[in-house]
Scaffold this motif. Structure first.
Motif, PDB file in Angstrom:
ATOM      1  N   ASP A  61       0.832  -1.205   0.000  1.00  0.00           N
ATOM      2  CA  ASP A  61       0.000   0.000   0.000  1.00  0.00           C
ATOM      3  C   ASP A  61       0.865   1.252   0.000  1.00  0.00           C
ATOM      4  O   ASP A  61       0.565   2.228  -0.699  1.00  0.00           O
ATOM      5  CB  ASP A  61      -0.920   0.010   1.226  1.00  0.00           C
ATOM      6  CG  ASP A  61      -2.014  -1.042   1.132  1.00  0.00           C
ATOM      7  OD1 ASP A  61      -2.187  -1.608   0.040  1.00  0.00           O
ATOM      8  OD2 ASP A  61      -2.689  -1.298   2.153  1.00  0.00           O
ATOM      9  N   THR A  62       1.934   1.243   0.788  1.00  0.00           N
ATOM     10  CA  THR A  62       2.796   2.425   0.878  1.00  0.00           C
ATOM     11  C   THR A  62       3.543   2.663  -0.431  1.00  0.00           C
ATOM     12  O   THR A  62       3.620   3.793  -0.929  1.00  0.00           O
ATOM     13  CB  THR A  62       3.797   2.280   2.032  1.00  0.00           C
ATOM     14  OG1 THR A  62       3.084   2.019   3.251  1.00  0.00           O
ATOM     15  CG2 THR A  62       4.609   3.552   2.206  1.00  0.00           C
ATOM     16  N   MET A  63       4.080   1.599  -1.012  1.00  0.00           N
ATOM     17  CA  MET A  63       4.821   1.749  -2.261  1.00  0.00           C
ATOM     18  C   MET A  63       3.886   2.083  -3.416  1.00  0.00           C
ATOM     19  O   MET A  63       4.248   2.822  -4.330  1.00  0.00           O
ATOM     20  CB  MET A  63       5.618   0.478  -2.552  1.00  0.00           C
ATOM     21  CG  MET A  63       6.664   0.165  -1.488  1.00  0.00           C
ATOM     22  SD  MET A  63       7.965  -0.953  -2.055  1.00  0.00           S
ATOM     23  CE  MET A  63       8.873   0.117  -3.181  1.00  0.00           C
ATOM     24  N   ARG A  64       2.676   1.559  -3.373  1.00  0.00           N
ATOM     25  CA  ARG A  64       1.696   1.889  -4.404  1.00  0.00           C
ATOM     26  C   ARG A  64       1.314   3.370  -4.333  1.00  0.00           C
ATOM     27  O   ARG A  64       1.175   4.051  -5.359  1.00  0.00           O
ATOM     28  CB  ARG A  64       0.456   1.020  -4.243  1.00  0.00           C
ATOM     29  CG  ARG A  64      -0.546   1.158  -5.395  1.00  0.00           C
ATOM     30  CD  ARG A  64      -1.776   0.300  -5.151  1.00  0.00           C
ATOM     31  NE  ARG A  64      -1.456  -1.109  -5.051  1.00  0.00           N
ATOM     32  CZ  ARG A  64      -1.559  -1.812  -3.920  1.00  0.00           C
ATOM     33  NH1 ARG A  64      -1.964  -1.223  -2.802  1.00  0.00           N
ATOM     34  NH2 ARG A  64      -1.266  -3.093  -3.905  1.00  0.00           N
ATOM     35  N   SER A  65       1.155   3.876  -3.109  1.00  0.00           N
ATOM     36  CA  SER A  65       0.836   5.298  -2.924  1.00  0.00           C
ATOM     37  C   SER A  65       1.952   6.185  -3.455  1.00  0.00           C
ATOM     38  O   SER A  65       1.696   7.223  -4.077  1.00  0.00           O
ATOM     39  CB  SER A  65       0.589   5.592  -1.444  1.00  0.00           C
ATOM     40  OG  SER A  65      -0.516   4.851  -0.955  1.00  0.00           O
TER      41      SER A  65
END
Length: 289
Positions: free
Chosen positions: A129-133
């Motif tokens: 989720d963090t890397m996608r954001s």
């Protein structure tokens, strides 16, 4: 193992001291089934009233942590740092390639190298989720850190539910022991015309209730609650490590620096050694080359 040793020590010291002082187990053993039914049954009933089925299952599952200890070991922290290092390198060199890993981590060749991490849904979701954001230009380090902090606080609050539930039971056990003792006194008063030998045994049986409530509260259930809390809080460091590394990445530090930031912010007893981690990172670089 240490949990079993602790339980054995409690029983050996309490009852061993009682026997060494000349006490007799007969009166305790005779009263124990009835006192345990009243105190233990009331404690279980109160526990069921104050928790939903999810909380009951969660607590029953978490009690195993007293004997298993923390889920994440020092080698797991090293593996996590290696995984994050590889993801950061790929994200900077080939953003399209990293999407294959963060969009489908279950089938990712990179995540599959670390099956224990891959099997933990919260860790995988936190990373992806963090890397996608970040790939969607939501890359303000301070905002991301705040979002991650709130998310992990919420997860920790949920994970500590079983500890709070056990501690509530422990707090109530002494009072339930008094309830059982009072009932024993009522029974004794009904036999007040009996000789002292009989009354002594009845009073002794009533006092077993007080003993049992206090013993269970401070000798077993209370320590169980404390141990569960300690294990949950220690495992939380694993997810905090993810936050530290990925936030450092958003500050555009070098990949090695991001990993070192995470390593340094890991408690010393589970922190990977610098030399071991460096060797593992070199192997990743060689594989990539």
């Amino acid at each position: 193992m240490i949990g079993i040793i602790g339980i054995v020590c409690i029983f050996a010291m309490v009852f061993g001291g009682y026997l060494a002082a000349g006490g007799k187990m007969a009166i305790i053993l005779k009263s124990l089934p009835f006192e345990m039914m009243m105190i233990g049954g009331a404690a279980v009933g109160a526990f069921l009233i104050s928790n939903d089925m999810g909380g009951v299952k969660h607590t029953a599952k978490d009690m195993a942590k007293v004997f298993k200890g923390a889920k994440w070991k020092p080698d797991d922290y090293r593996d996590l740092l290696c995984l994050l290092f590889a993801l950061i390198r790929i994200a900077r060199q080939n953003p399209v390639e990293v999407e294959q890993h963060i969009e489908d981590p279950e089938n990712s060749s990179l995540f599959s190298k670390y099956p224990k991490i891959q099997a933990d849904k919260e860790a995988v979701d936190l990373i992806c989720d963090t890397m996608r954001s970040a790939s969607m230009n939501y890359d303000d380090p301070h905002q991301v850190e705040e979002v991650l902090e709130k998310r992990m606080d919420a997860n920790l609050h949920h994970a500590l539910h079983s500890s709070h539930a056990l501690q509530t039971v422990a707090d109530g056990l002494p009072a339930l022991g008094i309830v059982a003792a009072v009932l024993g006194v009522i029974k004794t008063m009904g036999s007040i015309d009996q000789p002292p030998e009989v009354l002594g045994k009845l009073i002794g049986g009533a006092l077993v209730g007080t003993f049992l409530g206090v013993f269970l509260a401070y000798g077993l259930v209370g320590p169980f609650a404390s141990k569960v809390k300690a294990v949950v809080e220690e495992d939380a460091h694993f997810y905090q490590l993810i936050r530290e590394v990925l936030v450092a990445n958003l500050h555009n530090h070098a990949a090695a620096i991001c990993i070192e930031v995470g390593r340094q912010n890991t408690p010393s007893h589970i922190r990977p050694k610098f030399a071991d981690l460096e060797e593992a990172l070199k192997a990743i670089k060689q594989d990539a080359a």
